[in-house]
Design a protein around this motif. Sequence first.
Motif, PDB file in Angstrom:
ATOM      1  N   PRO A 178       0.833  -1.204   0.000  1.00 25.29           N
ATOM      2  CA  PRO A 178       0.000   0.000   0.000  1.00 25.29           C
ATOM      3  C   PRO A 178       0.870   1.258   0.000  1.00 25.29           C
ATOM      4  CG  PRO A 178      -0.512  -1.478   1.858  1.00 25.29           C
ATOM      5  CD  PRO A 178       0.803  -1.902   1.295  1.00 25.29           C
ATOM      6  N   VAL A 179       0.512   2.212  -0.837  1.00 27.91           N
ATOM      7  CA  VAL A 179       1.208   3.501  -0.868  1.00 27.91           C
ATOM      8  C   VAL A 179       0.172   4.606  -0.740  1.00 27.91           C
ATOM      9  CG1 VAL A 179       3.130   2.582  -2.219  1.00 27.91           C
ATOM     10  CG2 VAL A 179       1.228   3.676  -3.403  1.00 27.91           C
ATOM     11  N   ALA A 180       0.486   5.613   0.031  1.00 27.22           N
ATOM     12  CA  ALA A 180      -0.520   6.626   0.342  1.00 27.22           C
ATOM     13  C   ALA A 180       0.114   8.011   0.399  1.00 27.22           C
ATOM     14  CB  ALA A 180      -1.209   6.262   1.659  1.00 27.22           C
ATOM     15  N   SER A 181      -0.340   8.837   1.328  1.00 30.47           N
ATOM     16  CA  SER A 181       0.162  10.193   1.481  1.00 30.47           C
ATOM     17  C   SER A 181      -0.230  10.701   2.863  1.00 30.47           C
ATOM     18  CB  SER A 181      -0.430  11.111   0.400  1.00 30.47           C
ATOM     19  OG  SER A 181       0.097  12.422   0.482  1.00 30.47           O
ATOM     20  N   THR A 182       0.514  11.679   3.332  1.00 28.04           N
ATOM     21  CA  THR A 182       0.158  12.393   4.563  1.00 28.04           C
ATOM     22  C   THR A 182      -0.003  13.851   4.182  1.00 28.04           C
ATOM     23  OG1 THR A 182       1.396  10.828   5.932  1.00 28.04           O
ATOM     24  CG2 THR A 182       0.888  12.980   6.913  1.00 28.04           C
ATOM     25  N   GLU A 183      -1.243  14.344   4.205  1.00 32.60           N
ATOM     26  CA  GLU A 183      -1.532  15.667   3.628  1.00 32.60           C
ATOM     27  C   GLU A 183      -2.843  16.203   4.189  1.00 32.60           C
ATOM     28  OE1 GLU A 183      -1.785  14.160  -0.356  1.00 32.60           O
ATOM     29  OE2 GLU A 183      -3.966  14.002  -0.248  1.00 32.60           O
ATOM     30  N   MET A 208       0.976  21.343  -0.273  1.00 34.30           N
ATOM     31  CA  MET A 208       1.922  21.919   0.677  1.00 34.30           C
ATOM     32  C   MET A 208       1.550  23.325   1.127  1.00 34.30           C
ATOM     33  SD  MET A 208       3.975  19.500   1.348  1.00 34.30           S
ATOM     34  CE  MET A 208       5.363  20.287   2.184  1.00 34.30           C
ATOM     35  N   ALA A 209       0.853  24.082   0.297  1.00 34.42           N
ATOM     36  CA  ALA A 209       0.504  25.464   0.648  1.00 34.42           C
ATOM     37  C   ALA A 209      -0.414  25.540   1.866  1.00 34.42           C
ATOM     38  CB  ALA A 209      -0.158  26.155  -0.545  1.00 34.42           C
ATOM     39  N   PHE A 210      -1.136  24.456   2.164  1.00 32.25           N
ATOM     40  CA  PHE A 210      -2.048  24.445   3.307  1.00 32.25           C
ATOM     41  C   PHE A 210      -1.318  24.243   4.636  1.00 32.25           C
ATOM     42  CE2 PHE A 210      -4.880  23.220  -0.175  1.00 32.25           C
ATOM     43  CZ  PHE A 210      -6.025  23.954   0.103  1.00 32.25           C
ATOM     44  N   GLY A 211      -0.098  23.760   4.589  1.00 30.58           N
ATOM     45  CA  GLY A 211       0.577  23.360   5.812  1.00 30.58           C
ATOM     46  C   GLY A 211       0.114  21.972   6.235  1.00 30.58           C
ATOM     47  N   GLY A 212       0.850  21.353   7.146  1.00 30.26           N
ATOM     48  CA  GLY A 212       0.450  20.063   7.691  1.00 30.26           C
ATOM     49  C   GLY A 212       0.649  18.880   6.770  1.00 30.26           C
ATOM     50  N   SER A 213       1.259  19.095   5.615  1.00 30.34           N
ATOM     51  CA  SER A 213       1.433  18.026   4.636  1.00 30.34           C
ATOM     52  C   SER A 213       2.908  17.661   4.504  1.00 30.34           C
ATOM     53  CB  SER A 213       0.888  18.467   3.266  1.00 30.34           C
ATOM     54  OG  SER A 213      -0.478  18.831   3.359  1.00 30.34           O
ATOM     55  N   LEU A 214       3.155  16.436   4.059  1.00 29.69           N
ATOM     56  CA  LEU A 214       4.512  15.940   3.822  1.00 29.69           C
ATOM     57  C   LEU A 214       4.603  15.464   2.384  1.00 29.69           C
ATOM     58  CD1 LEU A 214       4.908  13.759   7.053  1.00 29.69           C
ATOM     59  CD2 LEU A 214       5.765  16.086   6.703  1.00 29.69           C
ATOM     60  N   THR A 215       5.759  15.678   1.767  1.00 34.39           N
ATOM     61  CA  THR A 215       5.906  15.240   0.380  1.00 34.39           C
ATOM     62  C   THR A 215       7.314  14.755   0.110  1.00 34.39           C
ATOM     63  OG1 THR A 215       5.379  15.825  -1.920  1.00 34.39           O
ATOM     64  CG2 THR A 215       6.574  17.484  -0.606  1.00 34.39           C
ATOM     65  N   LEU A 216       7.446  13.955  -0.940  1.00 35.95           N
ATOM     66  CA  LEU A 216       8.727  13.481  -1.446  1.00 35.95           C
ATOM     67  C   LEU A 216       8.937  14.044  -2.844  1.00 35.95           C
ATOM     68  CD1 LEU A 216       8.437   9.686  -0.519  1.00 35.95           C
ATOM     69  CD2 LEU A 216       9.630  11.458   0.775  1.00 35.95           C
ATOM     70  N   THR A 217      10.188  14.120  -3.274  1.00 34.10           N
ATOM     71  CA  THR A 217      10.464  14.418  -4.672  1.00 34.10           C
ATOM     72  C   THR A 217      10.334  13.124  -5.472  1.00 34.10           C
ATOM     73  OG1 THR A 217      12.828  14.004  -4.446  1.00 34.10           O
ATOM     74  CG2 THR A 217      12.056  16.274  -4.046  1.00 34.10           C
ATOM     75  N   LEU A 218      10.160  13.254  -6.764  1.00 35.57           N
ATOM     76  CA  LEU A 218       9.984  12.069  -7.609  1.00 35.57           C
ATOM     77  C   LEU A 218      11.200  11.136  -7.570  1.00 35.57           C
ATOM     78  CD1 LEU A 218       8.153  10.533  -9.529  1.00 35.57           C
ATOM     79  CD2 LEU A 218       9.049  11.919 -11.407  1.00 35.57           C
ATOM     80  N   PRO A 219      12.444  11.646  -7.641  1.00 35.44           N
ATOM     81  CA  PRO A 219      13.579  10.718  -7.557  1.00 35.44           C
ATOM     82  C   PRO A 219      13.636   9.960  -6.227  1.00 35.44           C
ATOM     83  CG  PRO A 219      14.285  12.815  -8.467  1.00 35.44           C
ATOM     84  CD  PRO A 219      12.890  13.013  -7.967  1.00 35.44           C
ATOM     85  N   GLY A 261      -9.670  23.096   0.893  1.00 35.99           N
ATOM     86  CA  GLY A 261      -8.943  21.836   0.932  1.00 35.99           C
ATOM     87  C   GLY A 261      -9.789  20.637   0.573  1.00 35.99           C
ATOM     88  N   VAL A 262     -11.013  20.881   0.100  1.00 35.03           N
ATOM     89  CA  VAL A 262     -11.967  19.806  -0.214  1.00 35.03           C
ATOM     90  C   VAL A 262     -12.328  19.869  -1.696  1.00 35.03           C
ATOM     91  CG1 VAL A 262     -14.275  18.857   0.253  1.00 35.03           C
ATOM     92  CG2 VAL A 262     -12.927  19.882   2.110  1.00 35.03           C
ATOM     93  N   ILE A 263     -12.369  18.710  -2.343  1.00 29.67           N
ATOM     94  CA  ILE A 263     -13.000  18.579  -3.659  1.00 29.67           C
ATOM     95  C   ILE A 263     -14.210  17.680  -3.456  1.00 29.67           C
ATOM     96  CG2 ILE A 263     -12.783  17.733  -6.017  1.00 29.67           C
ATOM     97  CD1 ILE A 263     -11.079  20.106  -5.635  1.00 29.67           C
ATOM     98  N   GLY A 264     -15.397  18.239  -3.715  1.00 29.98           N
ATOM     99  CA  GLY A 264     -16.626  17.500  -3.463  1.00 29.98           C
ATOM    100  C   GLY A 264     -17.364  18.071  -2.274  1.00 29.98           C
ATOM    101  N   ASP A 265     -18.252  17.273  -1.708  1.00 26.72           N
ATOM    102  CA  ASP A 265     -19.124  17.713  -0.620  1.00 26.72           C
ATOM    103  C   ASP A 265     -19.256  16.570   0.383  1.00 26.72           C
ATOM    104  OD1 ASP A 265     -21.184  18.562   1.047  1.00 26.72           O
ATOM    105  OD2 ASP A 265     -22.412  19.341  -0.587  1.00 26.72           O
ATOM    106  N   ALA A 266     -18.739  16.791   1.589  1.00 25.90           N
ATOM    107  CA  ALA A 266     -18.727  15.730   2.609  1.00 25.90           C
ATOM    108  C   ALA A 266     -19.938  15.765   3.530  1.00 25.90           C
ATOM    109  CB  ALA A 266     -17.455  15.842   3.445  1.00 25.90           C
TER     110      ALA A 266
END
Length: 253
Positions: free
Chosen positions: A26-31, A79-90, A218-223
Amino acid sequence: MQVLWQNLTAAELRDRAGRGAIVLLPVASTEQHGPHLATGVDDVLCSEVCRRAALKLAGQNVPVVVAPTIGIGLAEHHMAFGGSLTLTLPTYHALLRDLCDSILRAGFGRILIVNGHGGNMSALNALTVELTRELKAPIATTSYWLLANEAFAEILEDQQSVLHACEAETSMMMAVRPDLVDVAELPNALGPQASGAGSVLSPPLHRWRSFQEFAPTGVIGDARRSSADKGERLLEAASSALADQLALGKPWN
């Protein structure tokens, strides 16, 4: 039946490898996930879909192991929202290569990278080509919601599939981790609608943009019409669709 790699002994893993077990990675994200959800949504949901799918396969005597989830992915657009982590593609490429190599060296021959984050999709489609060439092994990938799109459309009321911090993701979190859903913020958990994740992240005429530009909440859609009942049905649909395909030997046969 134990299916999680980290809960099995080395001897048990050697036995699974000897029986030709499939490994789900499993691969995901923290954002950021809007005002109402924790940043670990993608990690939680992808892990849960893989766990459920593996238990279904084990019940059919299909040997399977779920590797530890990679909880950080490609999330520059958050990343502009803060609280997120990211990796570079390499870095992401190197991480996947080393983990897949470790799995192969442990004796396993079939690896399916199961994705839980829209921002990883384009990269994974390209990187599995590179990983297959570099490791000389049939590395495959899927995003868990793609196999269950038709079932998801029948369950959801305000969208067709998974968007972001939306009816689908919020409902599934209500089903498995309600403690990570701030229901008091649900009235604010809405943003622009979209036909699907691909239409947002990979439109026909593509230019990279921060999520903040087109989805300031920070939302796409309607929760707002999310529910635990919907979430349970979505998780069962996704895990069943994944297990059904793997039980048929796909995507390797």
